[in-house]
Scaffold this motif. Structure first.
Motif, PDB file in Angstrom:
ATOM      1  N   CYS A  22      14.082 122.726 -17.402  1.00 14.71           N
ATOM      2  CA  CYS A  22      15.514 122.537 -17.603  1.00 14.71           C
ATOM      3  C   CYS A  22      16.057 123.835 -18.182  1.00 14.71           C
ATOM      4  CB  CYS A  22      15.774 121.376 -18.549  1.00 14.71           C
ATOM      5  SG  CYS A  22      17.537 121.035 -18.742  1.00 14.71           S
ATOM      6  N   THR A  23      17.045 124.403 -17.503  1.00 17.66           N
ATOM      7  CA  THR A  23      17.627 125.672 -17.908  1.00 17.66           C
ATOM      8  C   THR A  23      19.115 125.487 -18.141  1.00 17.66           C
ATOM      9  OG1 THR A  23      16.034 126.763 -16.470  1.00 17.66           O
ATOM     10  CG2 THR A  23      17.864 128.090 -17.249  1.00 17.66           C
ATOM     11  N   ARG A  24      19.588 126.080 -19.216  1.00 17.26           N
ATOM     12  CA  ARG A  24      21.034 126.083 -19.475  1.00 17.26           C
ATOM     13  C   ARG A  24      21.481 127.531 -19.487  1.00 17.26           C
ATOM     14  NH1 ARG A  24      24.729 122.136 -22.408  1.00 17.26           N
ATOM     15  NH2 ARG A  24      26.664 123.289 -22.350  1.00 17.26           N
ATOM     16  N   SER A  25      22.410 127.857 -18.612  1.00 15.22           N
ATOM     17  CA  SER A  25      22.887 129.235 -18.510  1.00 15.22           C
ATOM     18  C   SER A  25      23.840 129.544 -19.650  1.00 15.22           C
ATOM     19  CB  SER A  25      23.577 129.461 -17.171  1.00 15.22           C
ATOM     20  OG  SER A  25      24.803 128.756 -17.127  1.00 15.22           O
ATOM     21  N   LYS A  26      24.141 130.821 -19.813  1.00 14.71           N
ATOM     22  CA  LYS A  26      25.061 131.219 -20.876  1.00 14.71           C
ATOM     23  C   LYS A  26      26.479 130.715 -20.616  1.00 14.71           C
ATOM     24  CE  LYS A  26      25.477 135.786 -18.822  1.00 14.71           C
ATOM     25  NZ  LYS A  26      25.247 137.206 -19.012  1.00 14.71           N
ATOM     26  N   HIS A  27      26.762 130.309 -19.383  1.00 17.01           N
ATOM     27  CA  HIS A  27      28.069 129.761 -19.045  1.00 17.01           C
ATOM     28  C   HIS A  27      28.128 128.255 -19.262  1.00 17.01           C
ATOM     29  CE1 HIS A  27      28.981 133.656 -17.445  1.00 17.01           C
ATOM     30  NE2 HIS A  27      27.953 133.584 -16.616  1.00 17.01           N
ATOM     31  N   GLY A  28      27.009 127.649 -19.657  1.00 15.39           N
ATOM     32  CA  GLY A  28      26.995 126.236 -19.989  1.00 15.39           C
ATOM     33  C   GLY A  28      26.465 125.317 -18.911  1.00 15.39           C
ATOM     34  N   GLY A  29      26.196 125.837 -17.719  1.00 10.90           N
ATOM     35  CA  GLY A  29      25.705 124.990 -16.633  1.00 10.90           C
ATOM     36  C   GLY A  29      24.213 124.721 -16.745  1.00 10.90           C
ATOM     37  N   PHE A  30      23.801 123.538 -16.298  1.00 11.74           N
ATOM     38  CA  PHE A  30      22.397 123.147 -16.304  1.00 11.74           C
ATOM     39  C   PHE A  30      21.778 123.343 -14.932  1.00 11.74           C
ATOM     40  CE2 PHE A  30      23.424 120.748 -20.119  1.00 11.74           C
ATOM     41  CZ  PHE A  30      22.254 120.839 -20.848  1.00 11.74           C
ATOM     42  N   LYS A  31      20.481 123.576 -14.903  1.00  8.03           N
ATOM     43  CA  LYS A  31      19.698 123.550 -13.673  1.00  8.03           C
ATOM     44  C   LYS A  31      18.395 122.830 -14.013  1.00  8.03           C
ATOM     45  CE  LYS A  31      17.389 126.180 -10.128  1.00  8.03           C
ATOM     46  NZ  LYS A  31      17.010 127.483  -9.601  1.00  8.03           N
ATOM     47  N   ILE A  32      18.029 121.880 -13.169  1.00  3.31           N
ATOM     48  CA  ILE A  32      16.790 121.135 -13.365  1.00  3.31           C
ATOM     49  C   ILE A  32      15.916 121.351 -12.141  1.00  3.31           C
ATOM     50  CG2 ILE A  32      15.757 118.850 -13.623  1.00  3.31           C
ATOM     51  CD1 ILE A  32      18.339 118.002 -15.049  1.00  3.31           C
ATOM     52  N   SER A  33      14.679 121.776 -12.387  1.00  3.05           N
ATOM     53  CA  SER A  33      13.692 121.936 -11.319  1.00  3.05           C
ATOM     54  C   SER A  33      12.471 121.116 -11.679  1.00  3.05           C
ATOM     55  CB  SER A  33      13.283 123.402 -11.174  1.00  3.05           C
ATOM     56  OG  SER A  33      14.388 124.195 -10.844  1.00  3.05           O
ATOM     57  N   VAL A  34      11.890 120.476 -10.679  1.00  3.87           N
ATOM     58  CA  VAL A  34      10.702 119.643 -10.865  1.00  3.87           C
ATOM     59  C   VAL A  34       9.694 120.053  -9.809  1.00  3.87           C
ATOM     60  CG1 VAL A  34       9.809 117.293 -10.922  1.00  3.87           C
ATOM     61  CG2 VAL A  34      12.172 117.727 -11.555  1.00  3.87           C
ATOM     62  N   THR A  35       8.441 120.228 -10.228  1.00  2.97           N
ATOM     63  CA  THR A  35       7.412 120.573  -9.253  1.00  2.97           C
ATOM     64  C   THR A  35       6.104 119.871  -9.572  1.00  2.97           C
ATOM     65  OG1 THR A  35       6.248 122.382  -8.158  1.00  2.97           O
ATOM     66  CG2 THR A  35       6.681 122.655 -10.502  1.00  2.97           C
ATOM     67  N   ASP A  36       5.365 119.600  -8.508  1.00  3.15           N
ATOM     68  CA  ASP A  36       3.994 119.107  -8.649  1.00  3.15           C
ATOM     69  C   ASP A  36       3.030 120.195  -8.194  1.00  3.15           C
ATOM     70  OD1 ASP A  36       4.409 119.090  -5.925  1.00  3.15           O
ATOM     71  OD2 ASP A  36       3.883 116.995  -5.632  1.00  3.15           O
ATOM     72  N   ALA A  37       3.514 121.435  -8.144  1.00  5.64           N
ATOM     73  CA  ALA A  37       2.804 122.643  -7.710  1.00  5.64           C
ATOM     74  C   ALA A  37       2.705 122.737  -6.193  1.00  5.64           C
ATOM     75  CB  ALA A  37       1.434 122.775  -8.357  1.00  5.64           C
ATOM     76  N   ALA A  38       3.143 121.741  -5.486  1.00  2.00           N
ATOM     77  CA  ALA A  38       3.174 121.801  -4.023  1.00  2.00           C
ATOM     78  C   ALA A  38       4.612 121.729  -3.522  1.00  2.00           C
ATOM     79  CB  ALA A  38       2.355 120.672  -3.424  1.00  2.00           C
ATOM     80  N   ASP A  39       5.371 120.791  -4.043  1.00  2.00           N
ATOM     81  CA  ASP A  39       6.766 120.611  -3.647  1.00  2.00           C
ATOM     82  C   ASP A  39       7.661 120.858  -4.854  1.00  2.00           C
ATOM     83  OD1 ASP A  39       6.237 119.768  -0.958  1.00  2.00           O
ATOM     84  OD2 ASP A  39       5.566 117.846  -1.783  1.00  2.00           O
ATOM     85  N   GLU A  48      28.049 117.872  -8.789  1.00  2.00           N
ATOM     86  CA  GLU A  48      28.844 117.043  -9.694  1.00  2.00           C
ATOM     87  C   GLU A  48      27.980 115.956 -10.313  1.00  2.00           C
ATOM     88  OE1 GLU A  48      32.451 115.525  -7.998  1.00  2.00           O
ATOM     89  OE2 GLU A  48      32.916 117.453  -7.065  1.00  2.00           O
ATOM     90  N   GLU A  49      27.017 115.492  -9.541  1.00  2.00           N
ATOM     91  CA  GLU A  49      26.128 114.432 -10.003  1.00  2.00           C
ATOM     92  C   GLU A  49      25.358 114.873 -11.253  1.00  2.00           C
ATOM     93  OE1 GLU A  49      22.597 111.749  -7.956  1.00  2.00           O
ATOM     94  OE2 GLU A  49      23.828 113.033  -6.684  1.00  2.00           O
ATOM     95  N   LEU A  50      24.908 116.146 -11.288  1.00  4.42           N
ATOM     96  CA  LEU A  50      24.190 116.665 -12.455  1.00  4.42           C
ATOM     97  C   LEU A  50      25.113 116.746 -13.663  1.00  4.42           C
ATOM     98  CD1 LEU A  50      21.730 117.872 -13.866  1.00  4.42           C
ATOM     99  CD2 LEU A  50      22.363 120.088 -12.931  1.00  4.42           C
ATOM    100  N   THR A  94      22.619 105.663 -15.305  1.00  2.00           N
ATOM    101  CA  THR A  94      23.060 106.676 -14.351  1.00  2.00           C
ATOM    102  C   THR A  94      21.857 107.267 -13.634  1.00  2.00           C
ATOM    103  OG1 THR A  94      24.350 108.703 -14.109  1.00  2.00           O
ATOM    104  CG2 THR A  94      23.062 108.499 -16.106  1.00  2.00           C
ATOM    105  N   ARG A  95      22.095 107.779 -12.423  1.00  2.00           N
ATOM    106  CA  ARG A  95      21.026 108.342 -11.603  1.00  2.00           C
ATOM    107  C   ARG A  95      21.376 109.771 -11.217  1.00  2.00           C
ATOM    108  NH1 ARG A  95      17.846 104.070  -9.463  1.00  2.00           N
ATOM    109  NH2 ARG A  95      18.839 102.061  -9.758  1.00  2.00           N
ATOM    110  N   LEU A  96      20.324 110.549 -11.028  1.00  2.00           N
ATOM    111  CA  LEU A  96      20.487 111.912 -10.539  1.00  2.00           C
ATOM    112  C   LEU A  96      19.468 112.133  -9.442  1.00  2.00           C
ATOM    113  CD1 LEU A  96      21.580 114.827 -10.670  1.00  2.00           C
ATOM    114  CD2 LEU A  96      19.849 115.278 -12.415  1.00  2.00           C
ATOM    115  N   ASN A  97      19.944 112.479  -8.256  1.00  5.11           N
ATOM    116  CA  ASN A  97      19.059 112.776  -7.133  1.00  5.11           C
ATOM    117  C   ASN A  97      18.816 114.284  -7.076  1.00  5.11           C
ATOM    118  OD1 ASN A  97      18.832 110.102  -6.146  1.00  5.11           O
ATOM    119  ND2 ASN A  97      20.844 110.296  -5.218  1.00  5.11           N
ATOM    120  N   LEU A  98      17.542 114.639  -6.980  1.00  2.00           N
ATOM    121  CA  LEU A  98      17.152 116.038  -6.858  1.00  2.00           C
ATOM    122  C   LEU A  98      16.728 116.294  -5.420  1.00  2.00           C
ATOM    123  CD1 LEU A  98      14.951 116.125 -10.061  1.00  2.00           C
ATOM    124  CD2 LEU A  98      17.253 117.014  -9.849  1.00  2.00           C
TER     125      LEU A  98
END
Length: 189
Positions: A22-39, A48-50, A94-98
């Protein structure tokens, strides 16, 4: 400067482990990345969902997100091409689709995640060194790496070896060569 936090979560249905970034940029936006080392599945602040997801969960930092995951307030599940985060606390879940990334983009994302992890680990190690007492660090390093002073007296003075004493076992005398014993002495008959 962006803040970044990593955590691992085991998917309940399959038992597979995943690494979350989970990364939060200096502008306030979030980014979420998930990996199982393959996908790799991801969502960023352009979704907007995030933004809705982070607002409903009152996420202020990446640490908040990882805390929610580890405490069980958010569940994670992979469904075909989508990964889904679902809040289980509160009256309005609430739900979030990645979205799943294609292979080339996923490879690059895993590479970037590894570098972020390495940077985070080295930064935390640097902070740990800086947090320790400068006096203790100076004393520790000075005794290990600085040369000894030449004009100071040695701690242990070597004893002089006495003539005839053994080098290997200094408390004993050297054994003398055997001279032999005459059993057949002609004078005794």
């Amino acid at each position: 400067m962006e803040s970044c936090r990593f955590c691992s979560v085991t998917e309940q249905s399959s038992g597979c482990r995943h690494v979350f970034c989970c990364t939060r940029s200096k502008h306030g936006g979030f980014k979420i990345s998930v990996t199982d080392a393959a996908d790799v599945w991801t969502a960023d602040s352009a979704d907007e969902e995030l933004e809705t997801f982070t607002q409903k969960l009152c996420l202020k930092s990446p640490e908040d997100f990882c805390h929610k995951l580890s405490s069980g307030d958010v569940h994670f599940e992979v469904k075909d091409e989508l990964a889904q985060l679902r809040s289980v606390s509160g009256s309005n879940p609430t739900r979030l689709n990645l979205s799943k990334m294609d292979a080339a983009a996923a490879k690059e994302e895993v590479k970037q995640l590894l570098f972020k992890m390495a940077d985070a680990l080295s930064n935390s190690a640097d902070r740990a060194v800086l947090a320790s007492s400068p006096l203790k660090n100076h004393q520790k390093h000075s005794s290990e790496f600085e040369p000894r002073q030449q004009n100071s007296a040695p701690l242990v003075t070597p004893k002089k070896r006495l003539p005839g004493s053994s080098l290997i076992n200094p408390g004993t005398k050297k054994k003398r060569d055997a001279t032999g014993v005459a059993f057949d002495d002609p004078d005794e008959d």
